[in-house]
Design an enzyme around this catalytic site. Structure first.
Site, PDB file in Angstrom:
ATOM      1  CB  SER A   1      -0.931   0.001   1.216  1.00 13.35           C
ATOM      2  OG  SER A   1      -0.165   0.043   2.393  1.00 13.35           O
TER       3      SER A   1
ATOM      4  CE  LYS B   1      -2.720   2.228   4.654  1.00 12.86           C
ATOM      5  NZ  LYS B   1      -1.859   1.086   4.514  1.00 12.86           N
TER       6      LYS B   1
END
Lengths: 212, 175
Positions: free
Chosen positions: B43, B91
Site C-alpha cells: 500500500s 501510511k
C-alpha cells in the site's frame, strides 16, 4: 571493585571507572608536591569523585525505577483518579479507582465493563465510560420517547461507550463509536471514598442493546 | 561444597539484579523511544516495499517524536488499525484537523477532518486500506513516526515528509 566499592551496583561502577577506582595521583615529572598539585589531587579525590559518582548513581536509579513504573502502568495497572459527573452514581467526582490493563492486551473487554479510553477528539485527555456495545451489536440510539426507533450497528474494531449519568455525559451518543485501540484499561475496583470501597456495580440503566 | 553453593548463589543474585534492571529499561525504550519493524504489503509503493513480496523493507519507528501527538502533513506514520486493533498499519499523513480533503473512493466527496483526527493514505492509491475506506482516524491511535529505512542496505535512506502534489488539501486550517 574492592573494599568500599563492593556495595555499589556493578553496572554503575562500570560507567564511571575513573571516578570509582582509586586513581593514581595526578603528578608529572618535575612536580614536587607543590600546593597546586596537592589542591588538585584533593579536589579530584573528594569533590569530583563524590559528587559525580553520586549524580550518576542518582540518574541511574531514576531511570531504572522510571522504567519499572512505566512497565507496571502499561502492562499491569495503576491507580487513577476520576473527575466529572458522567459516571454517577457508580463513580463520583474525585473518586480514586484501580484500573488494570491486562484485559485490553488480551482483548477481554466485555459489555458492561467500565473502561478508561483516550478521548477521540483530544488524545492527551482520558475519558471514563461504560462499554454498552461491542463490534456487531445493534444499539438503540433514539430516546425512549421517540415514536420511530433508530438503531446503529457498531462497526468492526469499535466499541460503543456511554456514561451512567445519561443526562450529563458526552459519549458515543455524541461522537459515535470509538476504535478499540483507544481503550487504555478497565476499572474494576474503587479505593476511595472508603464508604464505597469494593468492586463496582452494574449499570443502573439496564440493557439498551440487543445482541445480533 | 560450601564454596560451589556460594558461587551459584552469587551468580543467581547477579542474574536477578541484571534481569530486573535490563528488562524494564529495554521494554520502556522500545515502547517510548524507538523500535524497528518490517513493512508488509504494497500500500505504500513506491516509497516502501517497491520490490513487492521479494524483499520487505525494515523501518525505524520513532515513538519519541510523536509523544505529544505532533505530526506534519506528509509524514509516514504507523498507527493501530481502526478496524483491527491487533494490527498496525503504516501510511502517510495527508491532512490534519480542520483541513478539507478531496477523497478518492470515500462515500463523501469532500470531508472536513474533525478535531483530534488525521487523514492518512497509502502512496499506492487503489491498493491501500486507508482513510478513503475508514474515514479520519483519531490521533490517539498514533503509534510512531517512520523516519528511516534500515534494511536492505541498498535502500538505506531517510524518509522524507513530502505530500504528493495531487493530494494537497483543498483547504488548510489556518494556524
Amino acid at each position: 571493585m574492592q573494599g568500599a566499592q563492593r556495595g555499589t551496583r556493578s553496572w554503575v561502577s562500570r560507567i564511571t571507572p575513573w571516578a570509582e577506582s582509586g586513581a593514581k595521583p595526578l603528578s608529572h615529572p618535575g612536580c614536587h608536591e607543590s600546593c597546586f598539585c596537592q589542591w588538585w589531587q584533593s579536589l579530584h579525590r573528594t569533590m569530583l569523585r563524590g559528587v559525580l559518582g553520586k549524580t550518576f548513581r542518582l540518574v541511574g536509579y531514576t531511570i531504572q525505577y522510571g522504567c519499572i513504573a512505566h512497565c507496571a502502568f502499561e502492562y499491569v495497572g495503576g491507580v487513577v483518579m476520576c473527575s466529572g459527573p458522567s459516571m454517577e452514581p457508580t463513580i463520583q467526582n474525585s473518586d480514586i479507582v484501580f484500573a488494570e490493563n491486562l484485559s485490553r492486551h488480551f482483548y477481554g473487554i466485555q459489555r458492561g465493563d467500565i473502561v478508561i479510553a483516550k478521548s477521540p477528539s483530544d488524545p492527551k485527555s482520558n475519558i471514563c465510560k461504560r462499554v454498552i456495545g461491542l463490534e456487531g451489536d445493534k444499539i438503540l440510539t433514539s430516546s425512549p420517547s421517540d415514536f420511530f426507533k433508530s438503531h446503529n450497528y457498531v462497526p468492526t474494531g469499535h466499541v460503543w461507550l456511554e456514561g451512567d449519568n445519561l443526562q450529563n455525559s458526552t459519549d458515543s451518543r455524541y461522537y459515535g463509536p470509538i476504535p478499540y485501540g483507544l481503550i487504555r484499561g478497565r476499572i474494576f475496583f474503587k479505593i476511595w471514598p472508603l464508604s464505597d470501597f469494593g468492586f463496582l456495580r452494574d449499570s443502573p440503566n439496564g440493557h439498551r442493546f440487543s445482541d445480533d | 561444597m560450601a564454596q560451589s553453593q556460594g558461587w551459584v548463589r552469587r551468580y543467581a543474585k547477579a542474574f536477578c539484579k541484571g534481569f530486573f534492571v535490563a528488562v524494564p529499561v529495554a521494554v520502556t525504550f522500545l515502547d517510548r523511544v524507538a523500535c524497528v519493524a518490517r513493512v508488509e504489503g504494497a500500500s505504500m509503493q513506491p516509497s516502501l516495499n517497491p520490490g513487492g513480496s521479494q524483499s520487505s523493507d525494515v523501518v525505524l519507528l520513532n515513538h519519541w517524536k510523536v509523544r505529544n501527538f505532533e505530526v506534519q502533513r506528509g509524514d509516514i506514520v504507523s498507527l493501530v488499525s481502526p478496524k483491527n486493533p491487533e494490527q498496525k498499519i503504516i501510511k502517510r499523513v495527508i491532512a490534519l484537523e480542520g483541513d478539507i480533503v478531496k477523497t478518492m473512493g470515500h462515500k463523501n466527496r469532500y470531508v472536513k477532518v474533525p478535531r483530534g483526527h488525521i487523514w492518512v493514505e497509502g502512496d499506492h492509491h487503489g491498493h491501500s486500506f486507508d482513510s478513503n475506506s475508514f474515514g479520519p482516524v483519531s490521533l490517539g491511535l498514533l503509534h510512531a513516526h517512520a523516519t528511516h529505512i534500515l534494511w536492505p542496505p541498498e535502500r538505506w535512506q531517510k524518509l522524507e515528509s513530502v505530500l504528493p502534489p495531487e493530494r494537497l488539501p483543498v483547504q488548510r486550517e489556518e494556524e
